[in-house]
Design a protein around this motif. Structure first.
Motif, PDB file in Angstrom:
ATOM      1  N   GLN A  57       0.853  -1.181   0.000  1.00 37.62           N
ATOM      2  CA  GLN A  57       0.000   0.000   0.000  1.00 37.62           C
ATOM      3  C   GLN A  57       0.894   1.237   0.000  1.00 37.62           C
ATOM      4  OE1 GLN A  57      -2.685  -0.119   3.364  1.00 37.62           O
ATOM      5  NE2 GLN A  57      -3.279  -2.247   2.980  1.00 37.62           N
ATOM      6  N   PHE A  58       0.529   2.244  -0.757  1.00 31.87           N
ATOM      7  CA  PHE A  58       1.292   3.490  -0.748  1.00 31.87           C
ATOM      8  C   PHE A  58       0.450   4.612  -1.337  1.00 31.87           C
ATOM      9  CE2 PHE A  58       2.229   1.444  -4.794  1.00 31.87           C
ATOM     10  CZ  PHE A  58       2.218   2.476  -5.729  1.00 31.87           C
ATOM     11  N   THR A  59       0.779   5.839  -0.903  1.00 31.68           N
ATOM     12  CA  THR A  59       0.159   7.025  -1.475  1.00 31.68           C
ATOM     13  C   THR A  59       1.224   7.820  -2.199  1.00 31.68           C
ATOM     14  OG1 THR A  59      -1.535   7.129   0.239  1.00 31.68           O
ATOM     15  CG2 THR A  59      -1.113   9.147  -0.997  1.00 31.68           C
ATOM     16  N   PHE A  60       0.974   8.108  -3.444  1.00 29.24           N
ATOM     17  CA  PHE A  60       1.875   8.846  -4.333  1.00 29.24           C
ATOM     18  C   PHE A  60       1.472  10.317  -4.299  1.00 29.24           C
ATOM     19  CE2 PHE A  60       2.409  10.704  -8.569  1.00 29.24           C
ATOM     20  CZ  PHE A  60       3.712  10.368  -8.919  1.00 29.24           C
ATOM     21  N   ASN A  61       2.436  11.188  -3.951  1.00 25.08           N
ATOM     22  CA  ASN A  61       2.151  12.613  -3.828  1.00 25.08           C
ATOM     23  C   ASN A  61       3.138  13.437  -4.645  1.00 25.08           C
ATOM     24  OD1 ASN A  61       0.265  12.375  -1.264  1.00 25.08           O
ATOM     25  ND2 ASN A  61       2.141  11.268  -0.743  1.00 25.08           N
ATOM     26  N   ARG A  72      -2.682  10.235  -4.742  1.00 23.90           N
ATOM     27  CA  ARG A  72      -3.536   9.081  -5.008  1.00 23.90           C
ATOM     28  C   ARG A  72      -2.955   7.868  -4.292  1.00 23.90           C
ATOM     29  NH1 ARG A  72      -2.095  10.608 -10.703  1.00 23.90           N
ATOM     30  NH2 ARG A  72      -0.086   9.624 -11.168  1.00 23.90           N
ATOM     31  N   SER A  73      -3.828   6.998  -3.826  1.00 27.77           N
ATOM     32  CA  SER A  73      -3.433   5.848  -3.014  1.00 27.77           C
ATOM     33  C   SER A  73      -3.645   4.550  -3.776  1.00 27.77           C
ATOM     34  CB  SER A  73      -4.231   5.828  -1.709  1.00 27.77           C
ATOM     35  OG  SER A  73      -3.966   6.993  -0.951  1.00 27.77           O
ATOM     36  N   TRP A  74      -2.720   3.611  -3.541  1.00 24.99           N
ATOM     37  CA  TRP A  74      -2.735   2.339  -4.237  1.00 24.99           C
ATOM     38  C   TRP A  74      -2.665   1.176  -3.247  1.00 24.99           C
ATOM     39  CZ3 TRP A  74      -3.488   2.422  -9.425  1.00 24.99           C
ATOM     40  CH2 TRP A  74      -3.154   3.588 -10.116  1.00 24.99           C
ATOM     41  N   THR A  75      -3.338   0.104  -3.585  1.00 30.18           N
ATOM     42  CA  THR A  75      -3.146  -1.190  -2.944  1.00 30.18           C
ATOM     43  C   THR A  75      -2.887  -2.192  -4.055  1.00 30.18           C
ATOM     44  OG1 THR A  75      -4.623  -0.658  -1.100  1.00 30.18           O
ATOM     45  CG2 THR A  75      -4.161  -2.982  -1.503  1.00 30.18           C
ATOM     46  N   TRP A  76      -1.731  -2.859  -3.980  1.00 28.10           N
ATOM     47  CA  TRP A  76      -1.309  -3.787  -5.035  1.00 28.10           C
ATOM     48  C   TRP A  76      -1.024  -5.151  -4.417  1.00 28.10           C
ATOM     49  CZ3 TRP A  76       4.302  -3.898  -7.256  1.00 28.10           C
ATOM     50  CH2 TRP A  76       4.400  -4.864  -8.264  1.00 28.10           C
ATOM     51  N   LYS A  77      -1.651  -6.171  -4.965  1.00 29.93           N
ATOM     52  CA  LYS A  77      -1.374  -7.547  -4.565  1.00 29.93           C
ATOM     53  C   LYS A  77      -0.553  -8.205  -5.679  1.00 29.93           C
ATOM     54  CE  LYS A  77      -5.608  -7.825  -1.820  1.00 29.93           C
ATOM     55  NZ  LYS A  77      -6.891  -8.535  -1.559  1.00 29.93           N
ATOM     56  N   PRO A  78       0.783  -8.224  -5.555  1.00 34.63           N
ATOM     57  CA  PRO A  78       1.643  -8.686  -6.656  1.00 34.63           C
ATOM     58  C   PRO A  78       1.370 -10.108  -7.116  1.00 34.63           C
ATOM     59  CG  PRO A  78       2.939  -7.573  -4.962  1.00 34.63           C
ATOM     60  CD  PRO A  78       1.572  -7.776  -4.388  1.00 34.63           C
ATOM     61  N   GLN A  79       0.952 -10.975  -6.200  1.00 33.24           N
ATOM     62  CA  GLN A  79       0.782 -12.374  -6.579  1.00 33.24           C
ATOM     63  C   GLN A  79      -0.407 -12.594  -7.508  1.00 33.24           C
ATOM     64  OE1 GLN A  79       0.862 -14.754  -2.984  1.00 33.24           O
ATOM     65  NE2 GLN A  79       2.774 -13.819  -2.288  1.00 33.24           N
ATOM     66  N   THR A  80      -1.391 -11.690  -7.440  1.00 33.91           N
ATOM     67  CA  THR A  80      -2.549 -11.797  -8.329  1.00 33.91           C
ATOM     68  C   THR A  80      -2.648 -10.621  -9.289  1.00 33.91           C
ATOM     69  OG1 THR A  80      -4.002 -10.667  -6.740  1.00 33.91           O
ATOM     70  CG2 THR A  80      -3.829 -13.083  -6.578  1.00 33.91           C
ATOM     71  N   ASP A  81      -1.812  -9.591  -9.084  1.00 37.71           N
ATOM     72  CA  ASP A  81      -1.838  -8.355  -9.859  1.00 37.71           C
ATOM     73  C   ASP A  81      -3.173  -7.630  -9.771  1.00 37.71           C
ATOM     74  OD1 ASP A  81       0.443  -7.248 -10.821  1.00 37.71           O
ATOM     75  OD2 ASP A  81       0.367  -8.190 -12.791  1.00 37.71           O
TER      76      ASP A  81
END
Length: 225
Positions: A57-61, A72-81
């Motif tokens: 999880q991260f917020t890009f500023n 904007r904020s992201w949640t990324w699950k790399p194993q399922t993309d």
């Protein structure tokens, strides 16, 4: 995965290593000497721990002239993309695949941009970048002599084909500064790599500043599970 870096709000896309380098993870008998420089740099930033990551999880500023221009904020699950984007009060989810619809492509363009800033050392291994030989030169901001490489992309494919990134690093192999060069040669932008923090073995730079400090791209709410 191809790349899109640099400022989305500006609508632009934004190493042979010395054998005596003792970066983290390099055994003392020089067993890493045969690894490509991009692999060594990625591992110094924690690439070998990425296989254990289930979610990031991260917020890009982006801040310019003391004004927050993008967040904007992201949640990324790399194993399922599987990827979730939150902008303001709106959240949308998509899964990276070959056939994205137009709305998904717009989200994916933002994700590629933002995640490349977050994990660029890993992208040198994951992507189809062309990596130059290692050289020595003065870094653009500190003017300190460092090792540097040119990381370039071909003219076809991706969101911003033909761009080049000149990365500067010291003997610990952690990025210190870089220069973005546009494909047409008309734009260059140097920024720092600073405020490193360790997240479950991933060394992430949370702040990137221009030489005059008027521009800063930074990450908040970083979590690795």
């Amino acid at each position: 995965m191809k790349k899109l870096l640099l400022l989305s709000f500006l609508s632009i896309g934004l190493l042979s290593c010395k054998n005596n380098k003792k970066a983290e993870g390099m055994d003392l008998d020089g067993a890493n000497a045969s690894k490509k420089i991009e692999q060594q740099i990625a591992e110094a930033h924690g690439l070998n721990n990425f296989k254990n990551v289930k979610e990031i999880q991260f917020t890009f500023n982006v801040k310019s002239d003391d004004s927050l221009r993008t967040s904007r904020s992201w949640t990324w699950k790399p194993q399922t993309d599987e990827i979730r984007l939150t902008e303001g009060d709106i959240s949308r989810t998509y899964t990276r695949k070959n056939n994205l619809n137009e709305e998904e492509k717009k989200m994916d363009q933002k994700f590629v941009n933002d995640s490349y800033w977050l994990l660029f050392p890993f992208q040198m291994v994951w992507s189809d970048a062309n990596i130059s030989e290692e050289k020595m030169g003065n870094a653009p901001i500190s003017k300190k002599e460092m090792n540097y490489l040119e990381v370039s992309y071909g003219d076809n494919g991706g969101y911003t084909p033909g761009d080049t990134y000149v990365i500067y690093y010291e003997d610990d192999l952690l990025l210190q500064e870089w220069i973005y060069k546009s494909a047409d040669g008309n734009r260059e932008m140097p920024t720092t790599w600073e405020d490193f923090e360790d997240y479950k073995g991933l060394k992430i730079s949370k702040s990137h500043k221009s030489p005059d400090g008027d521009f800063e791209l930074f990450f908040t709410d970083v979590k690795v599970k």
